[in-house]
Structure formats: C-alpha cells, structure tokens
Design an enzyme around this catalytic site. Structure first.
Site, mmCIF file in Angstrom:
data_model
loop_
_atom_site.group_PDB
_atom_site.id
_atom_site.type_symbol
_atom_site.label_atom_id
_atom_site.label_comp_id
_atom_site.label_asym_id
_atom_site.label_seq_id
_atom_site.Cartn_x
_atom_site.Cartn_y
_atom_site.Cartn_z
ATOM 1 N N HIS A 82 0.838 -1.194 0.000
ATOM 2 C CA HIS A 82 0.000 0.000 0.000
ATOM 3 C C HIS A 82 0.873 1.244 0.000
ATOM 4 O O HIS A 82 1.858 1.333 0.730
ATOM 5 C CB HIS A 82 -0.907 0.035 1.229
ATOM 6 C CG HIS A 82 -1.793 1.242 1.265
ATOM 7 N ND1 HIS A 82 -2.987 1.319 0.573
ATOM 8 C CD2 HIS A 82 -1.627 2.452 1.871
ATOM 9 C CE1 HIS A 82 -3.522 2.513 0.771
ATOM 10 N NE2 HIS A 82 -2.717 3.215 1.549
ATOM 11 N N ASP A 161 -14.484 2.896 7.359
ATOM 12 C CA ASP A 161 -13.451 3.729 6.737
ATOM 13 C C ASP A 161 -14.011 4.501 5.562
ATOM 14 O O ASP A 161 -13.706 5.683 5.385
ATOM 15 C CB ASP A 161 -12.267 2.877 6.289
ATOM 16 C CG ASP A 161 -11.236 3.718 5.562
ATOM 17 O OD1 ASP A 161 -10.660 4.620 6.184
ATOM 18 O OD2 ASP A 161 -11.030 3.503 4.349
ATOM 19 N N SER A 183 -7.144 4.494 8.920
ATOM 20 C CA SER A 183 -7.799 4.342 7.621
ATOM 21 C C SER A 183 -7.076 3.302 6.766
ATOM 22 O O SER A 183 -7.685 2.375 6.232
ATOM 23 C CB SER A 183 -7.840 5.687 6.892
ATOM 24 O OG SER A 183 -8.358 5.543 5.587
ATOM 25 N N LYS A 187 -8.239 -1.117 6.344
ATOM 26 C CA LYS A 187 -8.480 -1.742 5.035
ATOM 27 C C LYS A 187 -7.527 -2.907 4.811
ATOM 28 O O LYS A 187 -7.907 -3.950 4.270
ATOM 29 C CB LYS A 187 -8.325 -0.709 3.915
ATOM 30 C CG LYS A 187 -9.396 0.375 3.897
ATOM 31 C CD LYS A 187 -9.375 1.157 2.614
ATOM 32 C CE LYS A 187 -8.182 2.082 2.500
ATOM 33 N NZ LYS A 187 -8.305 3.306 3.284
#
Length: 441
Positions: A82, A161, A183, A187
């Site tokens: 990410h 979120d 956040s 996820k």
C-alpha cells in the site's frame, strides 16, 4: 454512553477507551451517530491527537465494522502493498505483475484517486473492457490460477473507513496520523493478506511533509500490523517530485507497460525493485534482499512481468492488445509541448501542484462522485537534476479542452523550476521501519 460526552472528553484531551471507540464506530456505521457529531469528534482528534493504543483500537474497530476477507483458499503467503498516496506513483501496475511473476501470490484490493493523488483502479479502467469489480470467488480463483488479481475494495470491507474518509475529506481532517494510520490499516487488515509492505510517501506531494511525521506514521502502522499478527514493513520514499514520468490514467498504463519491458523511469524502477524485494522476502520466495532483487531483475529482463500483466488484464475482461498498441487506450485530442527556452537544469518539480494541474485537466477528482477523463494528464520528459538543451521538451500536456488547457498551463509552468547550474538529484529512499527498529538509508 452518549456521543456528546465522548466528543467533550476528546476535546478536553482525554483518552478514549476501547469500548468507547467501538461504540462510536458501530453507532456511526449504523447511522445512530450523525455526521455532524462525527465531524466534531474528528476535529477534536485533529487537535488533541490519539495515543498508540487509541489508534490501534480505532483501527480494529474500523476493520471489524464489516467483513474480514478470507483469503485462506489462496495458496502461499499473500503479501499486500500500500502507498500512502502520491503523484505519478505507478508502482502497483509495475510491481504486482513482477512480484507475481517471481512466484509470490498478489491478491490486491486498491482504491480510486482523489485530489492530487492517482488511483490504481482508475488507471486500470483505462484498459478497454477491464473489470475491477470481481466476486470474491472470482478474485481468489484468478490469484490461484495466474498468481495475480487487482480489484476494488468490496462494500462489505471496512465500511466505517469509507464513511469516515468521505467525511474527513470535506472537513479538513485528512492529514492527522491517527486517522491516516487507522484508515490505511483497517483496510489492510480487513483485506485478509498475511503480510503488508507499506510505501510511506514523504515530501511536497505527500500527506507527510517532513521526515519526522513520515517516520511516526510508519512506526504506528507497523505496530498496528504486527500486533494484529501481520508481518509488516514500511519503507519511507520521496514524493518531493513525481515518482515516475506520467501523471494521468492511460498515460500511467503506458508508463507501466514501458517499465515492464525494461524502459522504465529509473526512480520508478528503483522504488518498485526495493518494495518488491521486501514483498518477496515476506512471502518466503527469497531469503535475502539480494536474492529477491536478482529474481525481480530476471523477471524484468525476460519479460515475465509484462506477460503476467497481460494475463491479469485478460483474466479480468480487458483487452491485452492495448498494452502493446497504445492507440487502443484513451487518447487526448490536444498535445502541448513545454520546451526549454535555454540550456538549463531542472531544479524543482512540485509534485502536489502538478498533480492538481492534472486533476484540473480532468485526470482526477475533487469529489468522489466526479467523472474523470482517462486520457488527459501530463507526461514529463525530465526529472530534477536532469540537463535540458534549448528547444528540448520538458513536459507534454495531454488535454481535450482548450479552455482547460489555457487555464491550467500557467500553473504547470509555475510547477517547474529551473537553474543555470547543476542540481543534485534528490534522495529516493530514506528508511525502512520494521518491528525491530529503523534502518536509515
């Protein structure tokens, strides 16, 4: 328990308990707690902060607000990657196929762009026919069959979120570490991967403008991941200039295709190789960073990553021919070259400004519901520290609307600074953060 009392408690700088945080998240998702009260709380958090325990509790409450994806049917160790968001950050389109080609399963759920940051899903949707919404069964089947799938996050994963981010975006409470960390990690935890590599962006085009803030965010997210049983590594990388050369959706698909055929921008490739090496290590495919890097270089040299990208596109309904014949991708009607008036060096490329200029051309969203133009954007020809001869192209603007182009062009020009003297190329990778500590590079 009353929401007004909890707002007051945080407003006054006190710590919220796990049960209080769970009450808040459950009430907000169910609709019992209205937006105006949640806005008041997020602003209180913005000014008063949260300690690590509060941040971890908020993350888990958000992750548990919906379903947790079960990726156990996928063979092997699933490693997610990410990025905290940037400009010309095409890493997923390059990295995911390369890592999958090396034998590590990549089951990735990505997001869309907002503001000056680009979204992987929007880029993929530039490819004709490409589907980024698959059922969980299709997602798992594709990863088991070809080793790779990239889709959008399902509605059932971390719904807190989605709701909270939309609220933060319009209440100026995005850029605060506890809310950013919760956040992202909610996820990632709900996404079901076994391990996580985080690319924490630092600089002008990132949420974290200074090293201390980026380091703190990295440490908080690594702690959350490790405490949740996920091996987690964070890499702090530069976003003081765009990472790659392309800013815009179909333009970034083209850049990814070129990169996977060995013609990539050096900065982009260096970050991809470094992040990919950590992914292969966490997946158990390589025992050392050197072995991991060697595997990635081999996959790149032999075109294995590019073939894997085409496999993924085909498996998700897209036309793989568009990855070689770029005329099949969305193409802008107008191309405007920005040329050097004298011999010079590029001294500064303001990442955030350039990202916002691309957005104003139509390449991004100011609001989540905005429809974007997949064909427009900015293609850089030079990076900071590069020499440019008089008359040489510094950047090309791709547009479909002359009025928009004329309105944006002065700001694009102001986003590019030059010098008569040689300028040093900026540092690209600053540090690696793991549960064992910080390694500065």
């Amino acid at each position: 328990m009353r929401m007004v009392d909890l707002i007051k408690k945080k407003r006054d700088g006190m710590k919220l308990s796990r049960k209080e945080i769970e009450y808040i998240i459950q009430g907000y998702v169910s609709g019992d707690i209205p937006d105006y009260q949640m806005s008041a709380l997020t602003m209180a958090i913005y000014f008063r902060g949260m300690d690590d325990a509060e941040t971890a509790n908020l993350t888990m409450a958000m992750a548990n607000s919906g379903e947790i994806a079960d990726l156990s049917p996928i063979k092997g160790i699933k490693v997610d990657k990410h990025s905290t968001g940037g400009v010309a950050d095409t890493t997923t389109l390059v990295l995911a196929p390369l890592v999958a080609a090396c034998g590590a399963p990549v089951a990735k759920m990505s997001g869309r762009g907002l503001g000056h940051t680009g979204g992987t899903l929007d880029k993929l949707e530039s490819i004709p026919g490409m589907k980024v919404s698959l059922t969980m069964e299709e997602f798992i089947e594709n990863v088991n069959r070809i080793g790779l799938a990239v889709i959008g996050q399902t509605e059932d994963l971390a719904p807190a979120d989605k709701k909270l981010y939309a609220l933060r975006d319009v209440t100026a409470t995005v850029d605060i570490i506890p809310l950013i960390a919760s956040s992202i990690m909610s996820k990632k935890l709900a996404g079901g991967s076994d391990a996580i590599v985080l690319d924490v962006k630092l600089g002008d085009g990132a949420f974290m403008k200074d090293y201390e803030s980026a380091l703190k965010l990295a440490q908080v997210m690594v702690s959350i991941g490790e405490n949740a049983g996920k091996r987690t590594v964070a890499v702090i990388t530069d976003m003081n200039q765009p990472l790659g050369l392309a800013i815009g959706n179909s333009l970034e698909v083209i850049e990814a295709c070129e990169a996977l055929q060995g013609r990539g921008c050096r900065d982009l490739m260096d970050v991809c190789m470094f992040l990919g090496s950590h992914m292969l290590m966490l997946a158990g495919v390589a025992k050392t960073m050197e072995e991991a890097a060697s595997r990635l270089e081999y996959a790149l040299e032999k075109g294995m990553g590019f073939e894997k990208f085409k496999e993924m596109v085909r498996a998700q309904g897209g036309n793989p021919d568009a990855l070689e014949d770029y005329s099949l991708l969305p193409t802008a009607r107008i191309r405007y070259d920005i040329r050097a008036e004298n011999d010079l060096y590029i001294s500064k490329l303001y990442a955030e400004k350039l990202g916002l200029c691309a957005m104003r051309l139509g390449a991004g969203r100011e609001r989540k519901e905005d429809v974007i133009d997949l064909s427009v954007g900015i293609m850089l020809n030079k990076k900071v520290g590069d020499f440019v001869k008089k008359g040489e192209v510094i950047a090309t603007v791709h547009a479909n609307d002359e009025e928009r182009l004329n309105n944006v062009l002065p700001d694009i020009l102001n986003s590019i600074e030059t010098s008569d003297e040689r300028v040093e190329k900026p540092k690209l990778i600053y540090a690696v953060v793991t549960k064992d500590g910080i390694t500065s590079l």
